[in-house]
Scaffold this motif. Structure first.
Motif, short mmCIF file in Angstrom:
data_model
loop_
_atom_site.label_atom_id
_atom_site.label_comp_id
_atom_site.label_asym_id
_atom_site.label_seq_id
_atom_site.Cartn_x
_atom_site.Cartn_y
_atom_site.Cartn_z
N LEU A 1 -6.96 -2.37 -0.19
CA LEU A 1 -6.81 -2.57 -1.64
C LEU A 1 -5.35 -2.59 -2.07
CD1 LEU A 1 -9.61 -0.41 -3.32
CD2 LEU A 1 -9.48 -2.90 -3.14
N GLY A 2 -4.53 -1.71 -1.45
CA GLY A 2 -3.14 -1.59 -1.87
C GLY A 2 -2.40 -2.92 -1.91
N PRO A 3 -2.33 -3.62 -0.78
CA PRO A 3 -1.55 -4.87 -0.75
C PRO A 3 -2.15 -5.98 -1.62
CG PRO A 3 -1.94 -4.02 1.47
CD PRO A 3 -2.80 -3.23 0.55
N VAL A 4 -3.45 -5.87 -1.94
CA VAL A 4 -4.08 -6.86 -2.81
C VAL A 4 -3.75 -6.53 -4.27
CG1 VAL A 4 -6.31 -7.75 -3.64
CG2 VAL A 4 -5.99 -7.21 -1.21
N PHE A 5 -3.81 -5.24 -4.54
CA PHE A 5 -3.82 -4.77 -5.91
C PHE A 5 -2.42 -4.64 -6.51
CE2 PHE A 5 -5.09 -1.66 -9.18
CZ PHE A 5 -6.14 -2.40 -9.70
N ILE A 6 -1.47 -4.17 -5.70
CA ILE A 6 -0.13 -3.88 -6.24
C ILE A 6 0.57 -5.16 -6.72
CG2 ILE A 6 2.16 -2.92 -5.69
CD1 ILE A 6 0.68 -0.90 -3.87
N PRO A 7 0.56 -6.25 -5.92
CA PRO A 7 1.20 -7.49 -6.41
C PRO A 7 0.53 -8.02 -7.68
CG PRO A 7 0.74 -7.63 -4.06
CD PRO A 7 0.05 -6.41 -4.56
N TRP A 8 -0.79 -7.83 -7.74
CA TRP A 8 -1.56 -8.29 -8.90
C TRP A 8 -1.15 -7.50 -10.15
CZ3 TRP A 8 -6.06 -6.11 -11.48
CH2 TRP A 8 -6.76 -7.03 -12.26
#
Lengths: 335, 335
Positions: A18-25
């Motif tokens: 989730l981290g790498p998907v969510f943070i840029p978003w």
């Protein structure tokens, strides 16, 4: 115990995805934290770091116990813990969302925050009171006795739930602090559930689910720390700290271990206490002498240490060490 | 288990007392680390931070098990572990002392370091081989079998001991890294001893002593981290990393769990491996093409990450997280 470990690993994996998907978003949506105007000056550099990262651990904390629990939601402890986690978490989510969308550092008004918290806590306290395996008794730490509160269990438990949630929120002021300390608390509560399972065959399904719930929280927070450790790429936001507070208070409530909270979550407790002392003393001296005085350089207490020259990383290691030692002392009650 | 906790707390207390006494004294004696000329440029600011801080945790690691163990030194495991800890630790101490007193960043020559290490490891390997409760077998992780090495146990164990000690030494390159990772390893080995005690009533006094030994290491390192967490007030020095390596390898040796080391101490293992790959590839390409090439920006691996822009604190949290997860996976073998 194996199931505890699988819960840790699975929740960690989910958080890591989730981290790498969510943070840029979050960054793209400009969900950057508007740094609290009254915080330490040195935190100004953190402007623009995305907030609401708590969702990264909230999702596995909720999903993993549903997958790995036994008998699903038919036993009462797990639904209680999930409702506490989601209920308080939602209040935090709304608060964050308003902060971010209105670009101001204060979200809901105090009243808008406290009313839904009181509603959630009242529902949980009454539910616990009416559940035979919980009832109106609290375990008194270290003296091997129980304290029957009768009907007063309900207001006391409401106070503990709301207090824990807001204390977790206050503890969240330095990179990795709230996640790191609560990670240790959930590890500890997982071991407590394991030990209670041995002593109490009747409620062992319920306790197993709580152990899995704690394991999921440990793994989820460990994954989140990958992004939140100093220098943080994301903050948990109120959605994060309220989720943590709700989850921790719920585990303590169903295991009747709420009186352990001021010990194992001392860092949360002193965050609140220092805030109350600071504000109270300021108002008192202002009324008495005309000029308000302060006890701490800044409240909550971690900002006091920070302004005293202690680095963020040292504060986190100190708070985590204190938490670990207090948890170990408390574990001697159980093993 | 209670005894494990008391060992943690007592060792922590001793380290907390030693730190504030010892660090100013090291500073006064100008026992500052002369920063290794070949390390990252950013580490130059660390010039002057005192080294040899490993004594802060070495003292409680040795003293606390002597106090809290059962049957003193009459059972074989504890004396073996202490001799490994003290033996390797002394090599590190001498190395540090020469570095500091001669004000150069290299201490003993490679030969002067390796010869005493080989002597200590040979003594320990032979002793273990001749001890009936240890013998020539190693537990093979996860497949529930044992591997009988016969007389080859001795050279293999010597290699494991020397390898672990030097790997721990290589891991010590970032504030809190070696202490943090090995803290988790000792917690894990403490739980392994606890689990083996349940399965093996015969050797339970020996295993209890090892559990206490691990507890003391956990507490001592936790106390040391108070001073060594980023930004470090003191470095552990070779006395520290050799002590850690000697202690960890000894616990693995006596419990016949040495083959777990590449898993639970993977961060140590990859530190060595990356160093070997870097040097080997450089020499190979130099011979082949005339110019030496590198695989990593800098070896050991943590410096590769550091030069890639990762902060020290993030490297520590990553390495500790990996260690914790691998230890949890390994724990499924035992519980």
């Amino acid at each position: 115990m194996q199931r505890f470990i699988w819960a840790v690993l699975l929740a960690f994996a989910v958080a890591m995805v989730l981290g790498p998907v969510f943070i840029p978003w979050l960054k793209k949506l400009k969900f950057g934290q508007t740094i609290y105007d009254l915080g330490p000056q040195s935190h100004k550099v953190k402007q623009g770091t995305p907030t609401m990262g708590g969702i990264i651990f909230a999702v596995p904390m909720i999903a993993v116990p549903l997958i790995l629990s036994t008998q699903g939601l038919s036993l009462p402890f797990l639904p209680m813990a999930l409702i506490s986690t989601v209920g308080f978490g939602l209040v935090g989510f709304v608060d964050d969302y308003i902060k971010v969308s209105k670009k101001r550092s204060l979200g809901l008004t105090p009243m808008q925050k406290i009313v839904p918290q009181v509603v959630v806590s009242a529902a949980l306290a009454v539910w616990a009171y009416l559940t035979p395996s919980i009832g109106s008794k609290l375990v008194v730490p270290f003296v091997n006795t129980e304290w029957d509160l009768g009907i007063f269990y309900i207001p006391v438990m409401m106070f503990i739930l709301v207090g824990t949630v807001n204390s977790a929120n206050l503890l969240d002021g330095v990179d990795g602090l709230c996640a790191g300390c609560s990670l240790i608390d959930f590890s500890m509560m997982g071991l407590v559930c394991l030990s209670l399972m041995g002593a109490n065959a009747a409620g062992s399904g319920d306790l197993l689910n709580m152990m899995v719930f704690c394991g999921a929280a440990v793994g989820a927070l460990l994954g989140f720390l990958r992004f939140n450790a100093h220098p943080a790429s994301v903050f948990m936001g109120d959605v994060g700290s309220f989720t943590i507070g709700g989850a921790l208070a719920a585990v303590a409530m169903v295991t009747r271990m709420s009186l352990l909270l001021p010990i194992i979550a001392l860092t949360m407790f002193v965050s609140s206490l220092s805030d109350i002392i600071q504000v109270g003393y300021f108002k008192y001296t202002k009324k008495k002498t005309g000029t308000g005085k302060r006890v701490f350089r800044m409240a909550p207490l971690h900002h006091h240490f920070e302004l005293g020259g202690m680095s963020e990383t040292r504060i986190v290691s100190m708070y985590m060490t204190v938490t670990a030692l207090l948890c170990l002392v408390t574990l001697t009650m159980f093993i």
